[in-house]
Design a protein around this motif. Sequence first.
Motif, PDB file in Angstrom:
ATOM      1  N   GLN A 147       1.027  -1.699  -0.043  1.00 41.21           N
ATOM      2  CA  GLN A 147      -0.168  -0.008  -0.298  1.00 41.21           C
ATOM      3  C   GLN A 147       0.899   1.168  -0.251  1.00 41.21           C
ATOM      4  O   GLN A 147       0.472   2.455  -0.340  1.00 41.21           O
ATOM      5  N   ARG A 148       2.160   1.420   0.661  1.00 40.19           N
ATOM      6  CA  ARG A 148       2.768   2.322   0.684  1.00 40.19           C
ATOM      7  C   ARG A 148       3.334   2.357  -0.731  1.00 40.19           C
ATOM      8  O   ARG A 148       3.640   3.562  -1.307  1.00 40.19           O
ATOM      9  N   TYR A 149       3.947   1.602  -1.463  1.00 35.32           N
ATOM     10  CA  TYR A 149       4.817   1.873  -2.412  1.00 35.32           C
ATOM     11  C   TYR A 149       4.278   1.511  -3.720  1.00 35.32           C
ATOM     12  O   TYR A 149       2.948   1.001  -4.010  1.00 35.32           O
TER      13      TYR A 149
END
Length: 479
Positions: A147-149
């Motif tokens: 979800q972050r990258y």
Amino acid sequence: MIEIPELAAGGLAAGTLSAFALGGGLLRARRARARQQAEIEALRARLDATGQELDRAAAAFTAEIEHLVTKRMPAEATRSAHTHVQVPGPLGPAGTGTDRVLEGLRNAIAHERKRVDAAARAGMRGTTREIQAGLYRLQDVLHGLQQRYDDPELAQTLFALDHENEQSLRRAQVAAVVCGAWVGLAREESHLVDAVTGGQARLVGYHRIQVHHHLEPGTALVSHAVEPVAIIVAELLDNALRHSSPDTAVVVNLERAHHGVTVTVDDAGVGMAPDERARAQRMVAGSEPILLSELGDPPRMGLAAIGQLTRQFDLTVDLSTPSPYGGVRAVLLVKNHLLSYIDPVLHPASASAAPTTRQQEEHEPQPDQVHLVPGGADGTRRRPASPEPAPGTRSPFEPAPTPAPAPARPAPADPVPEPVGEDGLPRRRRRAPAAAPADPRRPASPSRTPEESAAALGALQSATNAARRAAASEGSDPR
């Protein structure tokens, strides 16, 4: 006065009588001694014969004991783990009493094996519990990184790591189930096709699996049956993938039955011999206790885990019918009391699940899902009020709305003169693009959550890889 000759004659007669009496006594004594000697000889012969019989009996008993210790008891101990081993019989009739020894040995071995197996199960339960906890933590970390990258290459690597972690988690989960532990997860009610897709996603070679969904839209599982069904489907598909050629497909059919729903798995693999199929059927039935030592080296726990789950959750797995493709057919029956219903409009199945072949509009709710309640004073019955649909959706039993007439196009405004430059030539100016008129029938699209974005990206990558493989296979086809 008696004369001397008379005295001599009397003495001679008395001596003769005494001699006869003494001779008779001696003769009787000799005869008695002869009889005693004969009896002694007979007793000595009988004693010798009895001694010989005792020697033979002792030799036979010694041979029987040696046969019991060296042949029969080891065979009985081996038979406790391998039922096909034959135990030799006694050497003679005197050895029939040793059967009680073998029975006592059999009971002692069974008790000791159960004790050792219980200790091994307890140790493995503790170990797998720690491994599962670590793998769940790793799964959360990977989901957070996904979800972050947004880098596609990094996302592809993270998805591959997540898939490897899912396989390790499945193996630990199966080992825990075989050892008597809980399945490890408590899920909400889910579509049955989502449970099958979840089991498919845990395997290597999942792209070879073809799921044909023939159930009514909204067919779901109760919460406590979701994870067991996913585990059973995953193990059945894993066996099908392992024992079939990599260039063949594994076909899964979801169909309605009288007593519930069936999940049929057919492969085109090597199949099983009749004795292997019978043993596998006994294992998945879960009617007999299975020891860890009976699972082979290395242990094959898939069928044993299926047997544990079928006994705990009242499921049925049948392996007695060969597949029409030449391999093995496995049929999982999920009974009616484990089924539920989810509104497919309010809560649709996942995008990666196989679409149903039945049209939603053609099916009314099942009698056990929609109950008629008393209406007004006329005594008629009506359906209970359904929950308010989400914005932008409509009930499957509501007629389609009539399309609204298109809004009238506004009249063009007076033309604005173009600006003129110093050289007298007209200059072009930028105009803001006209905003499209809002459609009152189309609701505003909600913003995506990170989980939905990750799922969409994963579905896009999976579809791209599948299209590339299909194109490569078509290009290499000699036809």
